[in-house]
Design a protein around this motif. Structure first.
Motif, short mmCIF file in Angstrom:
data_model
loop_
_atom_site.label_atom_id
_atom_site.label_comp_id
_atom_site.label_asym_id
_atom_site.label_seq_id
_atom_site.Cartn_x
_atom_site.Cartn_y
_atom_site.Cartn_z
N VAL A 67 0.86 -1.18 0.00
CA VAL A 67 0.00 0.00 0.00
C VAL A 67 0.90 1.24 0.00
N LEU A 68 0.71 2.09 -1.01
CA LEU A 68 1.48 3.32 -1.12
C LEU A 68 0.76 4.49 -0.48
N GLU A 69 -0.56 4.54 -0.65
CA GLU A 69 -1.39 5.63 -0.11
C GLU A 69 -2.76 5.06 0.23
N GLY A 70 -3.43 5.72 1.18
CA GLY A 70 -4.81 5.39 1.49
C GLY A 70 -4.97 4.30 2.53
N GLU A 71 -6.24 3.99 2.80
CA GLU A 71 -6.57 2.96 3.79
C GLU A 71 -7.78 2.17 3.32
N ALA A 72 -7.79 0.90 3.69
CA ALA A 72 -8.89 0.02 3.32
C ALA A 72 -9.00 -1.12 4.32
N THR A 73 -10.15 -1.78 4.26
CA THR A 73 -10.37 -3.01 5.00
C THR A 73 -10.70 -4.08 3.98
N ILE A 74 -10.00 -5.21 4.08
CA ILE A 74 -10.25 -6.35 3.19
C ILE A 74 -10.91 -7.44 4.02
N THR A 75 -12.06 -7.90 3.55
CA THR A 75 -12.79 -8.94 4.28
C THR A 75 -12.92 -10.18 3.41
N VAL A 76 -12.58 -11.32 4.00
CA VAL A 76 -12.78 -12.63 3.39
C VAL A 76 -13.90 -13.29 4.18
N GLU A 77 -14.87 -13.88 3.49
CA GLU A 77 -16.00 -14.49 4.18
C GLU A 77 -15.53 -15.47 5.25
N GLY A 78 -16.09 -15.32 6.45
CA GLY A 78 -15.76 -16.20 7.56
C GLY A 78 -14.50 -15.81 8.33
N ALA A 79 -13.86 -14.71 7.94
CA ALA A 79 -12.64 -14.27 8.62
C ALA A 79 -12.80 -12.85 9.13
N PRO A 81 -12.05 -8.96 9.38
CA PRO A 81 -11.57 -7.95 8.42
C PRO A 81 -10.12 -7.57 8.72
N ILE A 82 -9.38 -7.26 7.66
CA ILE A 82 -7.98 -6.89 7.78
C ILE A 82 -7.82 -5.45 7.29
N ALA A 83 -7.35 -4.57 8.18
CA ALA A 83 -7.11 -3.17 7.81
C ALA A 83 -5.72 -3.06 7.18
N VAL A 84 -5.64 -2.31 6.07
CA VAL A 84 -4.35 -2.06 5.43
C VAL A 84 -4.13 -0.56 5.28
N LYS A 85 -2.85 -0.17 5.37
CA LYS A 85 -2.47 1.25 5.33
C LYS A 85 -1.12 1.37 4.66
N PRO A 86 -0.66 2.60 4.36
CA PRO A 86 0.63 2.77 3.70
C PRO A 86 1.76 2.02 4.41
N GLY A 87 2.56 1.34 3.59
CA GLY A 87 3.69 0.57 4.12
C GLY A 87 3.38 -0.89 4.35
N ASP A 88 2.10 -1.27 4.34
CA ASP A 88 1.74 -2.68 4.55
C ASP A 88 2.03 -3.51 3.30
N LEU A 89 2.60 -4.69 3.50
CA LEU A 89 2.82 -5.67 2.44
C LEU A 89 1.78 -6.75 2.63
N TRP A 100 -13.53 -5.30 -0.58
CA TRP A 100 -12.63 -4.19 -0.31
C TRP A 100 -13.46 -2.99 0.08
N GLU A 101 -13.26 -2.47 1.28
CA GLU A 101 -13.91 -1.24 1.71
C GLU A 101 -12.82 -0.18 1.85
N VAL A 102 -12.80 0.76 0.93
CA VAL A 102 -11.77 1.80 0.90
C VAL A 102 -12.32 3.04 1.59
N THR A 103 -11.63 3.48 2.64
CA THR A 103 -12.07 4.64 3.41
C THR A 103 -11.28 5.89 3.07
N SER A 104 -10.12 5.73 2.45
CA SER A 104 -9.28 6.82 1.98
C SER A 104 -8.70 6.32 0.66
#
Length: 112
Positions: A67-79, A81-89, A100-104
């Motif tokens: 992630v280069l910019e922004g923020e999101a939450t990735i949800t897989v059914e039954g798991a 949610p995983i929040a991702v932000k700049p610098g996350d691999l 994918w729920e993108v908040t920024s």
């Protein structure tokens, strides 16, 4: 082709289009992808992907991204949610159904 190539990621333009109606979960998100290069004859593509705010469904391919910019939450059914932000691999596995729920507005460098 040069032995060394530099790609100024902040300057790579990405054209957006509305997400298809079948993908949209919330809002009116737009998406865009710009392939940059490939790894030799492997078929592995490296590029920039962006998404505006909103939420979409997707079925993933094998991919690693930063992630280069922004923020999101990735949800897989039954798991959880995983929040991702700049610098996350992040590693995605082919065939995984996600939301994918993108908040920024999100910009990522992907290898797929």
């Amino acid at each position: 082709m040069a032995d060394v190539e530099v790609f100024p990621l902040a300057q790579v333009p990405v054209a957006h289009a509305p997400a298809s109606a079948g993908e949209v979960v919330a809002g009116a998100p737009t998406l865009g992808t710009t392939p940059i290069t490939t790894l030799g004859g492997t078929g592995v593509e490296i590029g920039i992907w962006e998404m505006s705010t909103g939420a979409v469904r997707d079925v993933e391919v094998d991919e690693v991204f930063v992630v280069l910019e922004g923020e999101a939450t990735i949800t897989v059914e039954g798991a959880e949610p995983i929040a991702v932000k700049p610098g996350d691999l992040v590693k995605l596995t082919a065939g995984t159904a996600t939301i994918w729920e993108v908040t920024s507005p999100l910009r990522k460098l992907y290898v797929a």
